[in-house]
Design an enzyme around this catalytic site. Sequence first.
Site, PDB file in Angstrom:
ATOM      1  CG  HIS A   1      -0.304   0.095   2.536  1.00  0.00           C
ATOM      2  ND1 HIS A   1       0.500  -0.911   3.054  1.00  0.00           N
ATOM      3  CD2 HIS A   1      -0.317   1.068   3.488  1.00  0.00           C
ATOM      4  CE1 HIS A   1       0.909  -0.568   4.259  1.00  0.00           C
ATOM      5  NE2 HIS A   1       0.439   0.638   4.533  1.00  0.00           N
TER       6      HIS A   1
ATOM      7  CG  HIS B   1       0.085   4.578   4.769  1.00  0.00           C
ATOM      8  ND1 HIS B   1      -0.789   3.856   5.549  1.00  0.00           N
ATOM      9  CD2 HIS B   1      -0.551   5.771   4.520  1.00  0.00           C
ATOM     10  CE1 HIS B   1      -1.885   4.556   5.765  1.00  0.00           C
ATOM     11  NE2 HIS B   1      -1.760   5.720   5.148  1.00  0.00           N
TER      12      HIS B   1
ATOM     13  CG  ASP C   1       5.052   2.813   7.244  1.00  0.00           C
ATOM     14  OD1 ASP C   1       4.168   3.193   6.456  1.00  0.00           O
ATOM     15  OD2 ASP C   1       4.809   2.047   8.204  1.00  0.00           O
TER      16      ASP C   1
ATOM     17  CG  HIS D   1       3.714  -2.840  10.368  1.00  0.00           C
ATOM     18  ND1 HIS D   1       2.752  -2.123  11.049  1.00  0.00           N
ATOM     19  CD2 HIS D   1       4.137  -2.028   9.371  1.00  0.00           C
ATOM     20  CE1 HIS D   1       2.593  -0.935  10.494  1.00  0.00           C
ATOM     21  NE2 HIS D   1       3.431  -0.852   9.469  1.00  0.00           N
TER      22      HIS D   1
END
Length: 364
Positions: free
Chosen positions: A62, A64, A66, A313
């Site tokens: 995705h 984002h 990070d 994560h």
Amino acid sequence: MSMDITFLGTGSAYPSPTRGASALVLRREGECWLFDCGEGTQTQFMKSHLKAGRITKIFITHLHGDHFFGLPGLLCTISLQSNPDPNKPPVDIYGPLGLRNFIWRSMELSHSQLLFPYTVHELVPTRDQCPAEEFKEFSYLDNGEVSPHGAQGRILHLDPVENSYLLIEDEQLVLKAFRLFHRIPSFGFVVEEKPRTGKLNVQKLKDLGVQPGPLYGKLKNGTAIVLENGVTISPSDVLEDPIPGRKICILGDCSGVVGDAAVKLCHEADVLIHEATLDDAQEEKAREHGHSTPKMASDFAKLCKVKKLVLTHFSQRYKPAAQRGEGDTDVTELKRQAESVLEGQEVTLAEDFMTIEIPMKKEK
């Protein structure tokens, strides 16, 4: 055929001295497939036993930062370490709609010239993958412009029947993507080897009058043979059951899945890699931000009957056990929480540079 997974970054939000931002490598037959590429991933490669120059495919879960801010720098560094080769196949990059524009604008604005071709294949998300107010339509970004280096790849839409995205299929494996729910559209990936041909029943062949030789190879390759006496032997007559391939599921950030494909695709996976950003006591906060806790990850693993759950994560507040100082939060509590749901099944906490071997399944 060896297969292993190496974690290059297991932290959330940003890279820290104790955990890199999200990145892991699936290595198979000498190729490296990179899943996510947070800021600093190229430095993590240099610290590991892996070689970034062997990356042939990249998958972004995705958009984002990070999970993909490290991508332009990594591509440029690979280029600096490469020799021009007109016959070199492109690096295939897969990710959500908008990724292609990000990469080529980054290259254009920084005047970066890559010495190898790349192709970006974009997955078109659906509106139910995030809160309505967070969904953005990125199809306008390209505006018909031609991107450099043949970066224009496929636009991949959800298969309405399979409820998933077919990314890769060859003689040996299939790779599909499925939808996850997060603050922005997120995806999971499943890599599954196709079954291998079962073992030949040599005794049965001998009883039929077939001695070891080229005919064995034909049967093993799926070709029927006809004996001198006119008897036809089909492969199914003398082959034992096919040997299942390995299955690895890698999920991006999520507080849940969208649709029923994820459970079906991850069923009895050999390895499930799932985020666990916060501990169980903070489930409300985790869900609010589109993330999971150990219990949420374990519930999904239990539903899918996976063989091994690996959590990753982690919020940067959870320090690796070996680097935990006074006052730091104990990351092993996340392991205890996950294992309490799985009734004794061991759960692995990913750490930077950890490698997990995935052995081939054996003939019965």
